[in-house]
Scaffold this active site. Structure first.
Site, short mmCIF file in Angstrom:
data_model
loop_
_atom_site.label_atom_id
_atom_site.label_comp_id
_atom_site.label_asym_id
_atom_site.label_seq_id
_atom_site.Cartn_x
_atom_site.Cartn_y
_atom_site.Cartn_z
N ALA A 116 -32.52 35.59 -22.95
CA ALA A 116 -31.49 36.09 -22.25
C ALA A 116 -30.12 36.32 -22.73
CB ALA A 116 -31.93 36.35 -21.52
N VAL A 171 -38.69 28.43 -27.01
CA VAL A 171 -40.19 28.51 -26.75
C VAL A 171 -41.25 28.51 -27.23
CG1 VAL A 171 -39.20 29.94 -24.63
CG2 VAL A 171 -39.67 30.68 -26.93
N ASN A 181 -39.49 37.52 -23.76
CA ASN A 181 -38.50 38.69 -24.33
C ASN A 181 -38.14 38.05 -26.11
OD1 ASN A 181 -36.39 40.66 -24.86
ND2 ASN A 181 -35.08 38.46 -25.07
N TYR A 226 -43.59 39.60 -38.91
CA TYR A 226 -42.98 40.52 -37.48
C TYR A 226 -44.19 41.33 -36.68
CZ TYR A 226 -39.74 42.79 -34.27
OH TYR A 226 -39.76 42.95 -33.04
N LYS A 240 -46.57 40.87 -33.25
CA LYS A 240 -45.95 41.87 -32.17
C LYS A 240 -47.44 42.33 -31.70
CE LYS A 240 -42.12 41.38 -31.20
NZ LYS A 240 -41.46 40.98 -29.98
P1 NAP Z 1 -31.86 39.83 -30.51
O1 NAP Z 1 -30.35 41.05 -30.31
O2 NAP Z 1 -31.54 38.88 -31.57
O3 NAP Z 1 -31.57 38.80 -29.61
C1 NAP Z 1 -32.83 37.82 -29.73
C2 NAP Z 1 -32.84 36.90 -27.95
O4 NAP Z 1 -33.92 35.73 -28.77
C3 NAP Z 1 -31.59 36.06 -28.13
O5 NAP Z 1 -31.43 35.69 -26.54
C4 NAP Z 1 -32.44 34.32 -28.89
O6 NAP Z 1 -31.50 33.27 -28.23
C5 NAP Z 1 -33.40 34.42 -28.49
N1 NAP Z 1 -34.72 33.73 -29.02
C6 NAP Z 1 -34.50 33.49 -30.49
N2 NAP Z 1 -35.72 32.56 -30.01
C7 NAP Z 1 -35.89 31.51 -29.21
C8 NAP Z 1 -36.56 30.35 -29.35
N3 NAP Z 1 -37.24 30.10 -30.28
N4 NAP Z 1 -36.94 30.03 -27.98
C9 NAP Z 1 -36.04 31.12 -26.99
N5 NAP Z 1 -34.97 32.57 -27.17
C10 NAP Z 1 -34.59 32.00 -28.37
O7 NAP Z 1 -33.17 40.32 -30.01
P2 NAP Z 1 -33.60 42.24 -29.56
O8 NAP Z 1 -33.68 43.25 -30.52
O9 NAP Z 1 -32.40 42.27 -29.06
O10 NAP Z 1 -35.24 41.90 -29.09
C11 NAP Z 1 -35.41 41.23 -28.40
C12 NAP Z 1 -37.23 41.39 -28.37
O11 NAP Z 1 -37.05 42.48 -28.01
C13 NAP Z 1 -37.88 40.24 -29.93
O12 NAP Z 1 -38.73 40.32 -28.92
C14 NAP Z 1 -37.82 41.63 -30.32
O13 NAP Z 1 -38.26 41.38 -31.43
C15 NAP Z 1 -38.02 42.51 -29.69
N6 NAP Z 1 -37.67 44.57 -30.00
C16 NAP Z 1 -36.54 44.17 -30.22
C17 NAP Z 1 -36.61 45.82 -31.42
C18 NAP Z 1 -35.31 46.90 -31.39
O14 NAP Z 1 -35.14 47.65 -32.14
N7 NAP Z 1 -33.76 45.72 -31.52
C19 NAP Z 1 -37.42 46.64 -31.35
C20 NAP Z 1 -39.29 46.36 -30.67
C21 NAP Z 1 -39.00 44.52 -30.40
P3 NAP Z 1 -30.03 32.94 -28.82
O15 NAP Z 1 -29.09 33.57 -29.24
O16 NAP Z 1 -29.77 31.55 -27.37
O17 NAP Z 1 -30.95 32.11 -30.15
#
Ligand code: NAP
Length: 249
Positions: free
Chosen positions: A15, A66, A92, A157, A161
Site C-alpha cells: 500500500a 509478504v 495487492n 505474471y 494472476k
Molecule cells: P506498483 O505501483 O508497482 O506497487 C506495488 C506495491 O507492491 C508497492 O507498494 C510495493 O511495496 C508492494 N510490494 C511488492 N513486493 C512486495 C512484497 N514482497 N511484500 C510486500 N509488498 C510488496 O504496482 P501497482 O500497479 O499499484 O499494482 C498493484 C497490484 O495490482 C499488483 O498486484 C499488480 O499486479 C496488480 N495489477 C496492476 C495493474 C496495472 O496496470 N498497474 C493491472 C493489473 C493488476 P514497496 O514499494 O514497499 O516495495
C-alpha cells in the site's frame, strides 16, 4: 453521514504506492483503520499514513515481505494483537519481471510467483483462523487481466494472476459458511509505476485493445475494493470482477 467501513480494520498489502495506496486511502475515507503494508518503500508508506491521519483517519505502516511465510504470520499476529480483529484483507502486493518464455530466468519466474501468488496465500492462511473465529471477513485479491487472457512476455505474471483466481475460488468455498467472502478484482491497464515503465509503443498497443481506449485510474480499482469490503457486497463470493474498460469481456 455514515461511512460504509466504519470501525473496520483493514490490512492492505503493497500500500506504499499505486493501486494499494489508493485502496488504503479509500478504505480509510470510509472509516476503516488501515494497516499500510509495504516491503521496501518505508518513506512512501509513512506518507500514506500521514495523509490518512491528517484527514482524521486511523492508519499505521507495517513493513513485511509478504512472500516470506513466517514474516506474513508475524504481520497478521501483530495486527490481531494490536487491533483485536481483521475485517478486511486486500492482497495487492505485486511485482513484474517481464520477459519472453524463452528468455525468462528461473529466478524471475520464482520471484513473481512468490510475491504475487504465494504472498496472497501466506496472508490468507495466517488470517483465516481469526476470521473464522470472528465469523466474518472480507478477502480481496488483486488479480489481473493478464491472468484471464494471458499476455505475451508475462508467463510468470499471468501464471501468478491466474493462480490468484484459483486460490480465490477455493478459499471462497472453504470460508463461505462462516460469512467470509473471498473475491478477486482483475484490473486491466491502470496508470501506476508498474505501467509507467512501458514504452509508448506498448502503451499504444494496449490502448488499442481496450474498448474504452484508455488506461484506468487507481481510483477505479479502489472503488470496487471498497464495495467488496462493505456490507453491500455480503452475498458476493468467489467472483472475479474485471475493472478493465471492457478489455477482457
Ligand atoms: P506498483 O505501483 O508497482 O506497487 C506495488 C506495491 O507492491 C508497492 O507498494 C510495493 O511495496 C508492494 N510490494 C511488492 N513486493 C512486495 C512484497 N514482497 N511484500 C510486500 N509488498 C510488496 O504496482 P501497482 O500497479 O499499484 O499494482 C498493484 C497490484 O495490482 C499488483 O498486484 C499488480 O499486479 C496488480 N495489477 C496492476 C495493474 C496495472 O496496470 N498497474 C493491472 C493489473 C493488476 P514497496 O514499494 O514497499 O516495495
Amino acid at each position: 453521514m455514515s461511512r460504509i467501513l466504519e470501525n473496520k480494520v483493514a490490512v492492505v498489502t503493497g500500500a506504499s504506492r499505486g493501486i494499494g495506496r489508493e485502496i488504503a486511502l479509500s478504505m480509510a475515507e470510509e472509516g476503516a483503520a488501515v494497516i499500510v503494508n509495504y516491503n521496501g518503500s518505508a518513506a512512501r508508506a509513512e506518507e500514506v499514513v500521514k495523509e490518512i491521519c491528517d484527514a482524521g483517519g486511523k492508519a499505521e505502516a507495517v513493513q513485511c515481505d509478504v512472500s516470506d511465510f513466517s514474516k506474513a504470520a508475524e504481520l497478521m499476529d501483530y495486527v490481531v494483537k494490536t487491533y483485536g480483529r481483521v475485517d478486511i484483507l486486500v492482497n495487492n502486493a505485486g511485482i513484474t519481471r517481464d520477459n519472453l518464455l524463452m528468455k525468462m530466468s528461473e529466478e524471475d519466474f520464482d520471484a513473481v510467483i512468490n510475491t504475487n501468488l504465494k504472498g496472497a496465500f501466506n496472508c490468507m492462511k495466517h488470517i483465516a483462523r481469526q476470521m473464522l473465529k470472528q465469523r466474518s471477513g472480507r478477502i480481496i485479491n488483486i488479480s489481473s487481466v493478464s491472468g484471464i487472457m494471458g499476455n505475451a512476455g508475462q508467463a510468470n505474471y499471468s501464471a501468478s494472476k491466474a493462480g490468484i483466481i484459483g486460490l480465490t475460488k477455493a478459499a471462497a468455498r472453504e470460508l463461505a459458511s462462516r460469512s467470509i467472502t473471498v473475491n478477486a478484482i482483475a484490473p486491466g491497464f491502470v496508470k501506476t509505476e508498474m505501467t509507467e515503465v512501458l514504452s509508448d509503443a506498448v502503451k499504444e498497443a494496449a490502448e488499442a485493445q481496450i474498448p474504452m481506449k484508455h488506461f484506468g485510474e487507481t481510483k477505479d480499482i479502489a472503488n470496487m475494493a471498497v464495495f467488496l469490503a462493505s456490507d453491500k457486497a455480503k452475498y458476493i463470493t468467489g467472483q472475479v470482477i474485471s475493472v478493465d474498460g471492457g478489455m477482457a469481456m
